[in-house]
Write a protein that holds these residues in place. Structure first.
Motif, PDB file in Angstrom:
ATOM      1  N   SER A   2     -10.546  43.400  35.158  1.00  0.00           N
ATOM      2  CA  SER A   2     -10.590  44.843  34.901  1.00  0.00           C
ATOM      3  C   SER A   2      -9.187  45.391  34.725  1.00  0.00           C
ATOM      4  O   SER A   2      -8.204  44.778  35.143  1.00  0.00           O
ATOM      5  CB  SER A   2     -11.294  45.563  36.062  1.00  0.00           C
ATOM      6  N   ALA A   3      -9.116  46.537  34.086  1.00  0.00           N
ATOM      7  CA  ALA A   3      -7.815  47.158  33.849  1.00  0.00           C
ATOM      8  C   ALA A   3      -7.190  47.582  35.170  1.00  0.00           C
ATOM      9  O   ALA A   3      -7.896  47.996  36.093  1.00  0.00           O
ATOM     10  CB  ALA A   3      -7.988  48.380  32.941  1.00  0.00           C
ATOM     11  N   PRO A   4      -5.866  47.456  35.288  1.00  0.00           N
ATOM     12  CA  PRO A   4      -5.224  47.851  36.542  1.00  0.00           C
ATOM     13  C   PRO A   4      -5.310  49.353  36.751  1.00  0.00           C
ATOM     14  O   PRO A   4      -5.348  50.140  35.810  1.00  0.00           O
ATOM     15  CB  PRO A   4      -3.766  47.412  36.328  1.00  0.00           C
ATOM     16  N   GLU A   5      -5.397  49.733  38.012  1.00  0.00           N
ATOM     17  CA  GLU A   5      -5.423  51.152  38.351  1.00  0.00           C
ATOM     18  C   GLU A   5      -4.063  51.782  38.061  1.00  0.00           C
ATOM     19  O   GLU A   5      -3.033  51.128  38.159  1.00  0.00           O
ATOM     20  CB  GLU A   5      -5.759  51.330  39.831  1.00  0.00           C
ATOM     21  N   GLU A   6      -4.103  53.062  37.684  1.00  0.00           N
ATOM     22  CA  GLU A   6      -2.862  53.778  37.482  1.00  0.00           C
ATOM     23  C   GLU A   6      -2.157  53.977  38.825  1.00  0.00           C
ATOM     24  O   GLU A   6      -2.808  54.228  39.834  1.00  0.00           O
ATOM     25  CB  GLU A   6      -3.132  55.143  36.841  1.00  0.00           C
ATOM     26  N   PRO A   7      -0.840  53.851  38.852  1.00  0.00           N
ATOM     27  CA  PRO A   7      -0.139  54.067  40.112  1.00  0.00           C
ATOM     28  C   PRO A   7      -0.294  55.500  40.585  1.00  0.00           C
ATOM     29  O   PRO A   7      -0.285  56.436  39.780  1.00  0.00           O
ATOM     30  CB  PRO A   7       1.321  53.749  39.769  1.00  0.00           C
ATOM     31  N   MET A   8      -0.479  55.662  41.876  1.00  0.00           N
ATOM     32  CA  MET A   8      -0.604  56.989  42.461  1.00  0.00           C
ATOM     33  C   MET A   8       0.753  57.413  43.015  1.00  0.00           C
ATOM     34  O   MET A   8       1.366  56.691  43.807  1.00  0.00           O
ATOM     35  CB  MET A   8      -1.644  56.989  43.587  1.00  0.00           C
ATOM     36  N   ILE A   9       1.227  58.556  42.575  1.00  0.00           N
ATOM     37  CA  ILE A   9       2.537  59.045  42.972  1.00  0.00           C
ATOM     38  C   ILE A   9       2.379  60.028  44.120  1.00  0.00           C
ATOM     39  O   ILE A   9       1.583  60.965  44.036  1.00  0.00           O
ATOM     40  CB  ILE A   9       3.266  59.697  41.792  1.00  0.00           C
ATOM     41  N   VAL A  10       3.100  59.803  45.175  1.00  0.00           N
ATOM     42  CA  VAL A  10       2.991  60.613  46.381  1.00  0.00           C
ATOM     43  C   VAL A  10       4.330  61.283  46.649  1.00  0.00           C
ATOM     44  O   VAL A  10       5.372  60.637  46.629  1.00  0.00           O
ATOM     45  CB  VAL A  10       2.582  59.741  47.598  1.00  0.00           C
ATOM     46  N   TYR A  11       4.297  62.578  46.912  1.00  0.00           N
ATOM     47  CA  TYR A  11       5.509  63.309  47.238  1.00  0.00           C
ATOM     48  C   TYR A  11       5.942  63.015  48.666  1.00  0.00           C
ATOM     49  O   TYR A  11       5.121  62.751  49.537  1.00  0.00           O
ATOM     50  CB  TYR A  11       5.275  64.817  47.109  1.00  0.00           C
ATOM     51  N   ARG A  12       7.234  63.097  48.888  1.00  0.00           N
ATOM     52  CA  ARG A  12       7.724  63.072  50.253  1.00  0.00           C
ATOM     53  C   ARG A  12       7.617  64.462  50.854  1.00  0.00           C
ATOM     54  O   ARG A  12       7.788  65.457  50.173  1.00  0.00           O
ATOM     55  CB  ARG A  12       9.176  62.600  50.284  1.00  0.00           C
ATOM     56  N   ARG A  13       7.399  64.545  52.131  1.00  0.00           N
ATOM     57  CA  ARG A  13       7.258  65.862  52.766  1.00  0.00           C
ATOM     58  C   ARG A  13       8.598  66.596  52.808  1.00  0.00           C
ATOM     59  O   ARG A  13       8.645  67.809  52.645  1.00  0.00           O
ATOM     60  CB  ARG A  13       6.707  65.696  54.183  1.00  0.00           C
ATOM     61  N   ARG A  14       9.681  65.903  53.121  1.00  0.00           N
ATOM     62  CA  ARG A  14      11.026  66.479  53.130  1.00  0.00           C
ATOM     63  C   ARG A  14      11.185  67.635  54.112  1.00  0.00           C
ATOM     64  O   ARG A  14      11.944  68.571  53.889  1.00  0.00           O
ATOM     65  CB  ARG A  14      11.421  66.940  51.722  1.00  0.00           C
ATOM     66  N   ARG A  15      10.483  67.585  55.210  1.00  0.00           N
ATOM     67  CA  ARG A  15      10.619  68.640  56.206  1.00  0.00           C
ATOM     68  C   ARG A  15      11.959  68.556  56.932  1.00  0.00           C
ATOM     69  O   ARG A  15      12.529  69.572  57.318  1.00  0.00           O
ATOM     70  CB  ARG A  15       9.478  68.582  57.231  1.00  0.00           C
ATOM     71  N   ASN A  16      12.493  67.360  57.142  1.00  0.00           N
ATOM     72  CA  ASN A  16      13.813  67.247  57.766  1.00  0.00           C
ATOM     73  C   ASN A  16      14.904  67.790  56.835  1.00  0.00           C
ATOM     74  O   ASN A  16      15.882  68.385  57.300  1.00  0.00           O
ATOM     75  CB  ASN A  16      14.104  65.795  58.139  1.00  0.00           C
ATOM     76  N   THR A  17      14.722  67.588  55.534  1.00  0.00           N
ATOM     77  CA  THR A  17      15.651  68.191  54.568  1.00  0.00           C
ATOM     78  C   THR A  17      15.603  69.704  54.667  1.00  0.00           C
ATOM     79  O   THR A  17      16.638  70.381  54.663  1.00  0.00           O
ATOM     80  CB  THR A  17      15.291  67.743  53.145  1.00  0.00           C
ATOM     81  N   GLU A  18      14.405  70.245  54.760  1.00  0.00           N
ATOM     82  CA  GLU A  18      14.261  71.694  54.910  1.00  0.00           C
ATOM     83  C   GLU A  18      14.938  72.172  56.190  1.00  0.00           C
ATOM     84  O   GLU A  18      15.611  73.216  56.189  1.00  0.00           O
ATOM     85  CB  GLU A  18      12.780  72.061  54.938  1.00  0.00           C
ATOM     86  N   LEU A  19      14.787  71.441  57.288  1.00  0.00           N
ATOM     87  CA  LEU A  19      15.410  71.833  58.551  1.00  0.00           C
ATOM     88  C   LEU A  19      16.925  71.880  58.427  1.00  0.00           C
ATOM     89  O   LEU A  19      17.572  72.831  58.900  1.00  0.00           O
ATOM     90  CB  LEU A  19      14.988  70.865  59.653  1.00  0.00           C
ATOM     91  N   ALA A  20      17.510  70.880  57.790  1.00  0.00           N
ATOM     92  CA  ALA A  20      18.960  70.871  57.604  1.00  0.00           C
ATOM     93  C   ALA A  20      19.407  72.047  56.744  1.00  0.00           C
ATOM     94  O   ALA A  20      20.422  72.706  57.039  1.00  0.00           O
ATOM     95  CB  ALA A  20      19.396  69.549  56.970  1.00  0.00           C
ATOM     96  N   LEU A  21      18.658  72.341  55.683  1.00  0.00           N
ATOM     97  CA  LEU A  21      19.003  73.477  54.828  1.00  0.00           C
ATOM     98  C   LEU A  21      18.856  74.801  55.577  1.00  0.00           C
ATOM     99  O   LEU A  21      19.640  75.739  55.360  1.00  0.00           O
ATOM    100  CB  LEU A  21      18.118  73.474  53.588  1.00  0.00           C
ATOM    101  N   ILE A  22      17.882  74.900  56.460  1.00  0.00           N
ATOM    102  CA  ILE A  22      17.683  76.128  57.228  1.00  0.00           C
ATOM    103  C   ILE A  22      18.853  76.371  58.172  1.00  0.00           C
ATOM    104  O   ILE A  22      19.319  77.507  58.343  1.00  0.00           O
ATOM    105  CB  ILE A  22      16.347  76.065  58.002  1.00  0.00           C
ATOM    106  N   VAL A  23      19.358  75.314  58.797  1.00  0.00           N
ATOM    107  CA  VAL A  23      20.520  75.464  59.683  1.00  0.00           C
ATOM    108  C   VAL A  23      21.719  75.988  58.893  1.00  0.00           C
ATOM    109  O   VAL A  23      22.434  76.891  59.340  1.00  0.00           O
ATOM    110  CB  VAL A  23      20.846  74.129  60.374  1.00  0.00           C
ATOM    111  N   VAL A  24      21.935  75.434  57.694  1.00  0.00           N
ATOM    112  CA  VAL A  24      23.036  75.913  56.847  1.00  0.00           C
ATOM    113  C   VAL A  24      22.798  77.359  56.431  1.00  0.00           C
ATOM    114  O   VAL A  24      23.708  78.196  56.453  1.00  0.00           O
ATOM    115  CB  VAL A  24      23.191  75.004  55.617  1.00  0.00           C
ATOM    116  N   ALA A  25      21.546  77.680  56.044  1.00  0.00           N
ATOM    117  CA  ALA A  25      21.227  79.048  55.621  1.00  0.00           C
ATOM    118  C   ALA A  25      21.440  80.039  56.749  1.00  0.00           C
ATOM    119  O   ALA A  25      21.916  81.166  56.525  1.00  0.00           O
ATOM    120  CB  ALA A  25      19.782  79.110  55.123  1.00  0.00           C
ATOM    121  N   ALA A  26      21.089  79.652  57.983  1.00  0.00           N
ATOM    122  CA  ALA A  26      21.274  80.555  59.126  1.00  0.00           C
ATOM    123  C   ALA A  26      22.739  80.869  59.362  1.00  0.00           C
ATOM    124  O   ALA A  26      23.087  81.959  59.835  1.00  0.00           O
ATOM    125  CB  ALA A  26      20.645  79.940  60.375  1.00  0.00           C
TER     126      ALA A  26
END
Length: 462
Positions: A2-26
C-alpha cells in the motif's frame, strides 16, 4: 504494498520559549519605571522590588493559564502584548511625575489587572471559539447599538467634548467607550456571516461588461455598515472609528471572497462619505486643515504642533526616560502617547514599538493560516487587522502622515475600555492559534502547516 502514509507534522508547544520572552518583556516596563526614577529623582525607588515582583507575578499568571488551557498557542503573541502594556504603564507613570501630578498610572495598573483577568476568563470559559459563530445577527445588532450608543440622549459623556468627538457614554457614573466593545462584537458577526455566505458573495449575481455584480441582498450588509459609519462621522464627529469599522468590514469581505471589487466598492463609499463629511461637518474639516496646514492656526492646532516639536527634539535615540518634556503635549498619556515615546526613546524606540505591533499582527495572520475552519480564519484576520489599522491610523495621525483620529494606541494609551478590549482580542487570537497548532486526532487525514522547527513523525509503510 500500500502507499505510504503522509507524514504528520506536529508543532512544538514552545511554552518555555514563551516564558523566557515574558521575562524579557516584563523588564521593559520595570526598566522604564526604574530609569525614570533615577533620572528624575536621583535614585532607584524604594518599592522597585515590590513593583517588579507584582508585575512579573501578573505576567506569570497569564503564562500559567496559557500553559494549562491552550498549550499549543503561538508563543510570541502574549509576550508582545505584555511588553507593550508594560511600556505604556511606564510612560504613563513617567508623565505622572510632571506637575500637576494626575496619578493615572495606578488606575491604569488596575485596568491592566482587570484586562489580564478577562484574558484568563476567556481562555477558561471559551473551550471552542466556534461556539461564537451561532449568533451573527444578534452580534451584528449588538455591535451597531454599541457603536451608536453615544448618540442616545442622557448617556453621552462630555469626556471628549473639548475635542469635538462624542464617543463616550456615562452609565451610573462610569464612563467607557462602547466602540471598543463594538469592534469585538462586529468582528465576530462579520466572520460568522461571511463564513456562511462566502459562496454566494463569490458567485451569485449578474455579469455586466465582464464584471460580476452582486445581488442587492448581498450588498445590504455593506450598505448598512456604510450608513452606520456615516452616522458616526456626522453625529459623533469620529472619523477614526468610522475608518476602523468600515475598513475592517471591507477587508474581511476581500479575505472571504478574494475579489478586489469589494475593496473598490468600499474605497469609493468611504471616500464619498469622507468628502460629504468634510463639506458638512466642521470637526472633520478642522482635522483635515490641521493635517495639511497646522501652522495656519497655532491656537487651534497647538496639540499637533507640540507633538511635532517633541518628536523632533527626541531625534533618533531620544532624550531618555524622564529627561524630555512630553507632558507639554495635551493628552500625552492617551491620544499622543506615541509622541511621548518618540520624544524620550527616539524614533528608534517608536520603530521598535511598531515592530512589536507588527509581530502581533503577523502572528495573528499566521493563526488564520493554520486554523482549519473558515470562521476561525476570518475571525483571526479581522482581529489582527483591527490592530494593524488602529496603529496605522493613530501613529500616522500623530506623525502627520494622516489626519489625526480619535483612536487609542492599543495597550499603550491610558484608558480602561481600550485596554480591556485588547486583552480579550489577544485571548481570542491565541485560542484560534491553539486550535490550528495542536495535533490532529488520529482519524484526521489533514496536517497543519509547518511551523518553526517542527517535529515530524514519519508514516509507516505497510
Amino acid at each position: 504494498m500500500s502507499a505510504p502514509e503522509e507524514p504528520m507534522i506536529v508543532y512544538r508547544r514552545r511554552r518555555n520559549t514563551e516564558l523566557a520572552l515574558i521575562v524579557v518583556a516584563a523588564l521593559f516596563g520595570v526598566g522604564g519605571f526604574g530609569i525614570t526614577m533615577v533620572n528624575m529623582h536621583g535614585g532607584l525607588p524604594s518599592n522597585l522590588l515590590t513593583v517588579a515582583g507584582g508585575w512579573l507575578a501578573l505576567c506569570l499568571i497569564a503564562h500559567i493559564v496559557v500553559r494549562i488551557r491552550i498549550p499549543w498557542a503561538d508563543p510570541v503573541i502574549l509576550p508582545c502584548a505584555l511588553a507593550l502594556n508594560g511600556l505604556g504603564l511606564a510612560m504613563i507613570f513617567r508623565l505622572d511625575q510632571d506637575p500637576p501630578s494626575s496619578h493615572l498610572a495606578f488606575g491604569q495598573l488596575i485596568w491592566t489587572a482587570l484586562g489580564v483577568a478577562l484574558f484568563v476568563a476567556v481562555l477558561i470559559w471559551m473551550h471552542d471559539y466556534r461556539s461564537l459563530q451561532r449568533f451573527p445577527y444578534v452580534l451584528f445588532l449588538a455591535g451597531l447599538i454599541l457603536l451608536l450608543l453615544p448618540l442616545v440622549p442622557g448617556l453621552s459623556s462630555g469626556a471628549n467634548a473639548a475635542n469635538g468627538s462624542q464617543i463616550w457614554v456615562n452609565i451610573f457614573g462610569f464612563s467607557f467607550q462602547p466602540s471598543e466593545i463594538a469592534k469585538i462584537a462586529l468582528t465576530l458577526a462579520f466572520a460568522s456571516y461571511l463564513a456562511d455566505h462566502r459562496d454566494l458573495l463569490q458567485g451569485a449575481g449578474r455579469t455586466i461588461l465582464g464584471a460580476r455584480m452582486s445581488r442587492g441582498r448581498d450588498l445590504l450588509p455593506i450598505l448598512v455598515m456604510w450608513v452606520a459609519c456615516v452616522a458616526v462621522i456626522v453625529f459623533e464627529n469620529d472619523l477614526g472609528t468610522a475608518l476602523l469599522f468600515f475598513g475592517l468590514f471591507v477587508m474581511m469581505l476581500y479575505v472571504a471572497t478574494d475579489q478586489v471589487r469589494w475593496v473598490a466598492i468600499g474605497v469609493v463609499l468611504f471616500v464619498g462619505a469622507g468628502l460629504l463629511a468634510y463639506k458638512l461637518v466642521d470637526h472633520v474639516r478642522v482635522r483635515f486643515d490641521a493635517w495639511l496646514h497646522p501652522f495656519n492656526d497655532v491656537g487651534q492646532n497647538g496639540q499637533i504642533i507640540s507633538a511635532q516639536y517633541g518628536i523632533a527634539w527626541g531625534g533618533l535615540f531620544g532624550r531618555g526616560w524622564g529627561l524630555g518634556r512630553p507632558s507639554l503635549v495635551p493628552l500625552a498619556q492617551s491620544d499622543f502617547i506615541a509622541s511621548s515615546i518618540a520624544e524620550e526613546l527616539g524614533l528608534t524606540g517608536l520603530m521598535a514599538v511598531i515592530i512589536i505591533y507588527a509581530y502581533i499582527v503577523a502572528r495573528g495572520l499566521r493563526a488564520a493560516l493554520t486554523t482549519r475552519d473558515d470562521f476561525g480564519k476570518l475571525l483571526a484576520c479581522g482581529l489582527s487587522f483591527t490592530f494593524a489599522l488602529q496603529v496605522f491610523a493613530i501613529i500616522g495621525g500623530v506623525t502627520r502622515l494622516l489626519p489625526l483620529t480619535g483612536l487609542t494606541t492599543p495597550f499603550l494609551s491610558q484608558g480602561g475600555s481600550s485596554l480591556v478590549a485588547n486583552w480579550v482580542i489577544v485571548a481570542i487570537i491565541m485560542q484560534i492559534s491553539h486550535s490550528g497548532r495542536r495535533p490532529l486526532a488520529p482519524s484526521s487525514q489533514s496536517s497543519p502547516i509547518v511551523d518553526e522547527a517542527p517535529t515530524t513523525i514519519p508514516g509507516r509503510v505497510a
